[in-house]
Scaffold this active site. Structure first.
Site, PDB file in Angstrom:
ATOM      1  N   GLU A 168       0.908 -35.608  54.677  1.00  0.00           N
ATOM      2  CA  GLU A 168      -0.133 -34.851  53.979  1.00  0.00           C
ATOM      3  C   GLU A 168      -0.277 -33.437  54.527  1.00  0.00           C
ATOM      4  O   GLU A 168      -0.439 -33.231  55.738  1.00  0.00           O
ATOM      5  CB  GLU A 168      -1.481 -35.573  54.071  1.00  0.00           C
ATOM      6  CG  GLU A 168      -2.589 -34.824  53.344  1.00  0.00           C
ATOM      7  CD  GLU A 168      -3.853 -35.627  53.135  1.00  0.00           C
ATOM      8  OE1 GLU A 168      -4.809 -35.068  52.578  1.00  0.00           O
ATOM      9  OE2 GLU A 168      -3.875 -36.817  53.511  1.00  0.00           O
ATOM     10  N   ASP A 200      -6.433 -48.824  51.928  1.00  0.00           N
ATOM     11  CA  ASP A 200      -6.571 -47.806  52.966  1.00  0.00           C
ATOM     12  C   ASP A 200      -7.581 -48.273  54.011  1.00  0.00           C
ATOM     13  O   ASP A 200      -8.749 -48.511  53.687  1.00  0.00           O
ATOM     14  CB  ASP A 200      -7.052 -46.505  52.315  1.00  0.00           C
ATOM     15  CG  ASP A 200      -6.635 -45.266  53.072  1.00  0.00           C
ATOM     16  OD1 ASP A 200      -5.992 -45.396  54.131  1.00  0.00           O
ATOM     17  OD2 ASP A 200      -6.938 -44.157  52.593  1.00  0.00           O
TER      18      ASP A 200
END
EC number: 2.1.2.11
Length: 275
Positions: A182, A83
Site C-alpha cells: 500500500e 481483515d
C-alpha cells in the site's frame, strides 16, 4: 468455482493480474462477486467508510465478524479475506491465532489479513500452522497511522525501501500466501514483486504488482469530498444515489409517488362494507 489461495498463485505464475475489491455487506458482495472478481477483502476500512470513524483503530473483532459473515453469504466465487483489526493480533501469538480462527470458524472467511512486516512474522507462522491462510500487508499500514504521523507514502528513501523488500521476503518465509503493498513507489513495488514468489496486491503501488485492490466506495465515487491520488473513478454511483433520492423526495412531496401501478387492489364491495 470458488477462487482459492492456489488460484492466486496460479494467476501470478501465468502472469495474469489478480483482481480484488473491498465489500462490507451482503448486497454489495453479491454484486461484486457476480462480476467475476478474484477476491474480496472485508477491510477494517469499514470503520471509515461504513461506520464514520476517523481511522481504522476503533474497529472491533465483533464489527469485523458481523460484516464478514454478511459478505460470505453474498459470495460463491470470490476468495473472502477477513481483515484482522487493531489489537486483535498485536497482543500475543495466542490472540492472533484465536482471532484468526474466529474469522474462519464463525464468519466463514477463507483467509485473514494482518498488517506489518518482520514484527508480525511469528504471528503469521502460528496462524498458518493452524491451517489458516494469511495475506500480509506492508507499506502504508493504516493501523500504524499514529506512528507514521498520518497517511503518507512509504519507501521513498533507501533505508525504508530496503526494509520493505526485506519485510516482503520475511512474510513469504513466514507462510503468507500474498502481500498487500500500500502506497509505495511504483518502481519499488516492481522490485518487491520480482523478489518474492507469492503474489503482491497493490493499492497505490503502481502497475507492477501481481494484482490490484481498491475500496469500492472510492472507485465508484460514492464520496465527492475526498479521493486518494491512486484511485481512478470507474463510475459515479454517489451522484446517481443523490439524484435518485432527490427525485424520490420530489415525487413524494408532489404526491406523484406512489402511482396506481404501485398500489395493491381490493374489491369495491369489500371497501363499501368498511364505511
Amino acid at each position: 468455482m470458488r477462487n482459492t489461495v492456489s488460484t492466486f498463485q496460479e494467476l501470478k505464475n501465468k502472469g495474469e493480474k489478480i483482481t480484488m475489491l473491498t465489500a462490507y455487506d451482503y448486497s454489495m458482495a453479491k454484486l461484486i462477486d457476480s462480476s467475476g472478481i478474484n477476491g474480496i477483502l472485508v477491510g477494517d476500512s469499514l470503520g471509515m467508510v461504513c461506520l464514520g470513524y476517523e481511522n481504522t483503530l476503533s474497529v472491533t473483532m465483533e464489527d469485523m465478524l458481523h460484516h464478514t459473515k454478511a459478505v460470505v453469504r453474498g459470495t460463491s466465487n470470490a476468495l473472502v479475506v477477513g481483515d484482522m483489526p487493531f489489537m486483535s493480533y498485536q497482543t500475543s501469538i495466542y490472540d492472533a491465532v484465536y482471532n484468526a480462527g474466529r474469522f474462519i470458524k464463525e464468519a466463514g472467511a477463507h483467509a485473514v489479513k494482518l498488517e506489518g512486516g518482520a514484527t508480525v512474522a511469528e504471528e503469521i507462522k502460528a496462524i498458518v500452522k493452524a491451517q489458516i491462510p494469511v495475506m500480509g500487508h506492508i507499506g502504508l499500514t493504516p493501523q500504524s497511522v499514529n506512528m507514521f504521523g498520518g497517511f503518507k507514502v512509504q519507501g521513498k528513501n533507501e533505508k525504508v525501501a530496503k526494509k520493505l523488500i526485506e519485510d516482503a521476503k520475511i512474510l513469504e518465509e513466514a507462510g503468507a500466501f500474498a502481500i498487500v503493498l500500500e502506497c509505495i513507489p511504483e518502481k519499488l513495488s516492481k522490485i518487491i514483486s520480482e523478489s518474492i514468489s507469492i503474489p503482491t496486491i497493490g493499492i497505490g503501488a503502481g502497475k507492477y504488482c501481481d494484482g490490484q485492490i481498491l475500496v469500492y466506495q472510492d472507485m465508484l465515487s460514492m464520496f465527492s469530498d475526498f479521493k486518494p491520488k491512486f484511485v481512478k473513478s470507474f463510475g459515479s454511483i454517489g451522484e446517481s444515489i443523490k439524484d435518485g433520492v432527490s427525485q424520490y423526495i420530489k415525487e413524494v412531496k408532489e404526491a406523484k409517488f406512489p402511482e396506481e401501478k404501485h398500489a395493491f387492489k381490493i374489491d369495491d364491495d369489500v371497501i363499501n362494507k368498511l364505511y
